[in-house]
Design a protein around this motif. Structure first.
Motif, PDB file in Angstrom:
ATOM      1  N   LEU A  35     -38.614  61.730   4.464  1.00  0.00           N
ATOM      2  CA  LEU A  35     -37.445  61.489   5.304  1.00  0.00           C
ATOM      3  C   LEU A  35     -36.339  62.483   4.968  1.00  0.00           C
ATOM      4  CD1 LEU A  35     -35.912  59.654   7.329  1.00  0.00           C
ATOM      5  CD2 LEU A  35     -35.132  58.365   5.342  1.00  0.00           C
ATOM      6  N   ASP A  36     -35.848  63.153   5.962  1.00  0.00           N
ATOM      7  CA  ASP A  36     -34.713  64.058   5.809  1.00  0.00           C
ATOM      8  C   ASP A  36     -33.588  63.503   6.673  1.00  0.00           C
ATOM      9  OD1 ASP A  36     -32.885  66.091   5.561  1.00  0.00           O
ATOM     10  OD2 ASP A  36     -34.211  67.667   6.318  1.00  0.00           O
ATOM     11  N   MET A  37     -32.549  62.976   6.039  1.00  0.00           N
ATOM     12  CA  MET A  37     -31.452  62.358   6.792  1.00  0.00           C
ATOM     13  C   MET A  37     -30.751  63.348   7.708  1.00  0.00           C
ATOM     14  SD  MET A  37     -31.239  59.145   6.549  1.00  0.00           S
ATOM     15  CE  MET A  37     -29.632  58.889   7.259  1.00  0.00           C
ATOM     16  N   ALA A  38     -30.865  64.640   7.448  1.00  0.00           N
ATOM     17  CA  ALA A  38     -30.244  65.639   8.321  1.00  0.00           C
ATOM     18  C   ALA A  38     -30.892  65.626   9.705  1.00  0.00           C
ATOM     19  CB  ALA A  38     -30.341  67.026   7.705  1.00  0.00           C
ATOM     20  N   ALA A  60     -16.641  69.897   2.288  1.00  0.00           N
ATOM     21  CA  ALA A  60     -17.874  69.832   3.078  1.00  0.00           C
ATOM     22  C   ALA A  60     -18.141  71.169   3.767  1.00  0.00           C
ATOM     23  CB  ALA A  60     -17.786  68.702   4.099  1.00  0.00           C
ATOM     24  N   VAL A  61     -17.109  71.756   4.357  1.00  0.00           N
ATOM     25  CA  VAL A  61     -17.259  73.065   5.017  1.00  0.00           C
ATOM     26  C   VAL A  61     -17.654  74.125   4.002  1.00  0.00           C
ATOM     27  CG1 VAL A  61     -16.036  74.887   6.269  1.00  0.00           C
ATOM     28  CG2 VAL A  61     -15.705  72.494   6.923  1.00  0.00           C
ATOM     29  N   ARG A  62     -17.028  74.088   2.830  1.00  0.00           N
ATOM     30  CA  ARG A  62     -17.334  75.067   1.779  1.00  0.00           C
ATOM     31  C   ARG A  62     -18.797  74.940   1.331  1.00  0.00           C
ATOM     32  NH1 ARG A  62     -14.036  73.464  -2.174  1.00  0.00           N
ATOM     33  NH2 ARG A  62     -12.272  74.359  -1.111  1.00  0.00           N
ATOM     34  N   GLU A  63     -19.275  73.700   1.144  1.00  0.00           N
ATOM     35  CA  GLU A  63     -20.667  73.486   0.738  1.00  0.00           C
ATOM     36  C   GLU A  63     -21.640  73.924   1.829  1.00  0.00           C
ATOM     37  OE1 GLU A  63     -21.422  69.455  -0.377  1.00  0.00           O
ATOM     38  OE2 GLU A  63     -20.083  69.527  -2.088  1.00  0.00           O
ATOM     39  N   ALA A  64     -21.307  73.624   3.064  1.00  0.00           N
ATOM     40  CA  ALA A  64     -22.222  73.893   4.178  1.00  0.00           C
ATOM     41  C   ALA A  64     -22.294  75.356   4.557  1.00  0.00           C
ATOM     42  CB  ALA A  64     -21.814  73.071   5.400  1.00  0.00           C
ATOM     43  N   SER A  65     -21.152  76.046   4.512  1.00  0.00           N
ATOM     44  CA  SER A  65     -21.128  77.410   5.029  1.00  0.00           C
ATOM     45  C   SER A  65     -20.714  78.465   4.013  1.00  0.00           C
ATOM     46  CB  SER A  65     -20.178  77.473   6.224  1.00  0.00           C
ATOM     47  OG  SER A  65     -18.856  77.207   5.809  1.00  0.00           O
ATOM     48  N   GLY A  66     -20.181  78.033   2.888  1.00  0.00           N
ATOM     49  CA  GLY A  66     -19.702  78.997   1.902  1.00  0.00           C
ATOM     50  C   GLY A  66     -18.329  79.548   2.237  1.00  0.00           C
ATOM     51  N   ILE A  67     -17.717  79.047   3.283  1.00  0.00           N
ATOM     52  CA  ILE A  67     -16.402  79.515   3.723  1.00  0.00           C
ATOM     53  C   ILE A  67     -15.325  78.618   3.130  1.00  0.00           C
ATOM     54  CG2 ILE A  67     -14.884  79.849   5.716  1.00  0.00           C
ATOM     55  CD1 ILE A  67     -17.467  80.211   7.389  1.00  0.00           C
ATOM     56  N   ASP A  68     -14.341  79.214   2.462  1.00  0.00           N
ATOM     57  CA  ASP A  68     -13.212  78.453   1.959  1.00  0.00           C
ATOM     58  C   ASP A  68     -12.116  78.511   3.018  1.00  0.00           C
ATOM     59  OD1 ASP A  68     -11.353  77.062   0.531  1.00  0.00           O
ATOM     60  OD2 ASP A  68     -11.085  78.571  -1.026  1.00  0.00           O
ATOM     61  N   CYS A  69     -11.937  77.417   3.730  1.00  0.00           N
ATOM     62  CA  CYS A  69     -10.981  77.390   4.839  1.00  0.00           C
ATOM     63  C   CYS A  69      -9.657  76.735   4.445  1.00  0.00           C
ATOM     64  CB  CYS A  69     -11.598  76.679   6.033  1.00  0.00           C
ATOM     65  SG  CYS A  69     -12.082  74.977   5.702  1.00  0.00           S
ATOM     66  N   THR A  92     -25.162  72.720  10.753  1.00  0.00           N
ATOM     67  CA  THR A  92     -25.430  73.168   9.383  1.00  0.00           C
ATOM     68  C   THR A  92     -26.401  72.259   8.633  1.00  0.00           C
ATOM     69  OG1 THR A  92     -23.559  71.930   8.473  1.00  0.00           O
ATOM     70  CG2 THR A  92     -23.152  74.220   9.152  1.00  0.00           C
ATOM     71  N   ARG A  93     -26.632  71.053   9.118  1.00  0.00           N
ATOM     72  CA  ARG A  93     -27.494  70.058   8.459  1.00  0.00           C
ATOM     73  C   ARG A  93     -26.919  69.620   7.110  1.00  0.00           C
ATOM     74  NH1 ARG A  93     -32.382  69.087  10.501  1.00  0.00           N
ATOM     75  NH2 ARG A  93     -33.358  68.732   8.482  1.00  0.00           N
ATOM     76  N   TRP A  94     -25.608  69.741   6.951  1.00  0.00           N
ATOM     77  CA  TRP A  94     -24.955  69.306   5.719  1.00  0.00           C
ATOM     78  C   TRP A  94     -24.953  67.791   5.640  1.00  0.00           C
ATOM     79  CZ3 TRP A  94     -20.708  66.216   4.826  1.00  0.00           C
ATOM     80  CH2 TRP A  94     -20.248  66.189   3.506  1.00  0.00           C
ATOM     81  N   LEU A  95     -25.149  67.269   4.445  1.00  0.00           N
ATOM     82  CA  LEU A  95     -25.110  65.827   4.212  1.00  0.00           C
ATOM     83  C   LEU A  95     -24.188  65.517   3.041  1.00  0.00           C
ATOM     84  CD1 LEU A  95     -28.929  64.995   4.353  1.00  0.00           C
ATOM     85  CD2 LEU A  95     -27.227  64.425   6.087  1.00  0.00           C
ATOM     86  N   LEU A  99     -26.236  60.614   1.116  1.00  0.00           N
ATOM     87  CA  LEU A  99     -27.336  60.773   2.062  1.00  0.00           C
ATOM     88  C   LEU A  99     -28.328  61.859   1.668  1.00  0.00           C
ATOM     89  CD1 LEU A  99     -25.466  60.430   5.477  1.00  0.00           C
ATOM     90  CD2 LEU A  99     -26.692  58.678   4.189  1.00  0.00           C
ATOM     91  N   ARG A 100     -28.003  62.626   0.657  1.00  0.00           N
ATOM     92  CA  ARG A 100     -28.901  63.691   0.217  1.00  0.00           C
ATOM     93  C   ARG A 100     -30.071  63.110  -0.560  1.00  0.00           C
ATOM     94  NH1 ARG A 100     -24.294  67.724  -2.222  1.00  0.00           N
ATOM     95  NH2 ARG A 100     -23.168  67.957  -0.257  1.00  0.00           N
ATOM     96  N   PRO A 101     -31.227  63.767  -0.459  1.00  0.00           N
ATOM     97  CA  PRO A 101     -32.352  63.272  -1.254  1.00  0.00           C
ATOM     98  C   PRO A 101     -32.071  63.481  -2.743  1.00  0.00           C
ATOM     99  CG  PRO A 101     -32.951  65.297  -0.100  1.00  0.00           C
ATOM    100  CD  PRO A 101     -31.578  64.916   0.363  1.00  0.00           C
ATOM    101  N   LEU A 102     -32.417  62.481  -3.514  1.00  0.00           N
ATOM    102  CA  LEU A 102     -32.240  62.575  -4.965  1.00  0.00           C
ATOM    103  C   LEU A 102     -33.539  63.077  -5.553  1.00  0.00           C
ATOM    104  CD1 LEU A 102     -30.246  62.001  -7.249  1.00  0.00           C
ATOM    105  CD2 LEU A 102     -31.325  59.792  -7.506  1.00  0.00           C
ATOM    106  N   VAL A 103     -33.503  64.277  -6.065  1.00  0.00           N
ATOM    107  CA  VAL A 103     -34.689  64.908  -6.616  1.00  0.00           C
ATOM    108  C   VAL A 103     -34.864  64.435  -8.049  1.00  0.00           C
ATOM    109  CG1 VAL A 103     -35.780  67.125  -7.119  1.00  0.00           C
ATOM    110  CG2 VAL A 103     -34.259  66.902  -5.157  1.00  0.00           C
ATOM    111  N   ALA A 104     -36.111  64.192  -8.437  1.00  0.00           N
ATOM    112  CA  ALA A 104     -36.380  63.718  -9.795  1.00  0.00           C
ATOM    113  C   ALA A 104     -35.843  64.693 -10.823  1.00  0.00           C
ATOM    114  CB  ALA A 104     -37.877  63.516  -9.982  1.00  0.00           C
ATOM    115  N   GLY A 105     -35.787  65.973 -10.499  1.00  0.00           N
ATOM    116  CA  GLY A 105     -35.301  66.979 -11.432  1.00  0.00           C
ATOM    117  C   GLY A 105     -33.833  66.824 -11.772  1.00  0.00           C
TER     118      GLY A 105
END
Length: 149
Positions: A35-38, A60-69, A92-95, A99-105
């Motif tokens: 399941l991908d919530m995006a 959120a914008v910074r994480e999704a696009s790398g742009i500091d607005c 951008t499919r940002w979550l 809602l992000r998948p929690l990776v075992a790592g």
């Protein structure tokens, strides 16, 4: 029958998150189903951006696009910031973190970071106990109270 099964499953899953996110039943099910919530949720003004602070929307914008607005939105009102950020997040499919998948790592990375902190604390303690030349000093050479009185 599938709707009843889905309802019963949903009622029995504990997906409540505390401040520190840990792997739970919902993460295992999402992983098993790939399941991908995006695919099902997108950040919009109505469902996310109006509910968070301007700083969270900018983050959120910074994480999704790398742009500091930050500079662009500093003089804007909240509603303008929401509209601006919604436009930047579109497609951008940002979550958000819950809602992000929690990776075992991730839990392993946290354990590794804790081990590293403990190792550094031990090294710092050794430095604090070092003599003037930087060599470790044993407890045997320290002044001991005289018990011969």
């Amino acid at each position: 029958m599938l709707q009843l099964l889905a309802y019963c499953t949903a009622r029995s899953i504990d997906a409540i998150q505390g401040r520190e996110r840990r792997r739970n039943q919902s993460d295992a099910i999402a992983e098993a189903l790939s399941l991908d919530m995006a695919d099902w949720w997108t950040p919009s003004a109505a469902n996310y951006l109006h509910s968070v602070s301007k700083a969270k929307a900018i983050e959120a914008v910074r994480e999704a696009s790398g742009i500091d607005c930050t500079k662009e939105v500093s003089a804007m009102k909240k509603s303008e910031v929401v509209a601006y950020c919604a436009a930047k997040l579109e497609g951008t499919r940002w979550l958000p973190v819950p809602l992000r998948p929690l990776v075992a790592g991730i839990s392993c990375a946290c354990e590794d970071a804790q081990a590293e902190r403990e190792k550094n604390d031990g090294a710092e303690e050794a430095l604090n106990r070092a003599g003037p030349d930087g060599d470790p000093v044993s407890d045997a050479g320290r002044d001991q109270p005289d018990h011969e009185a």
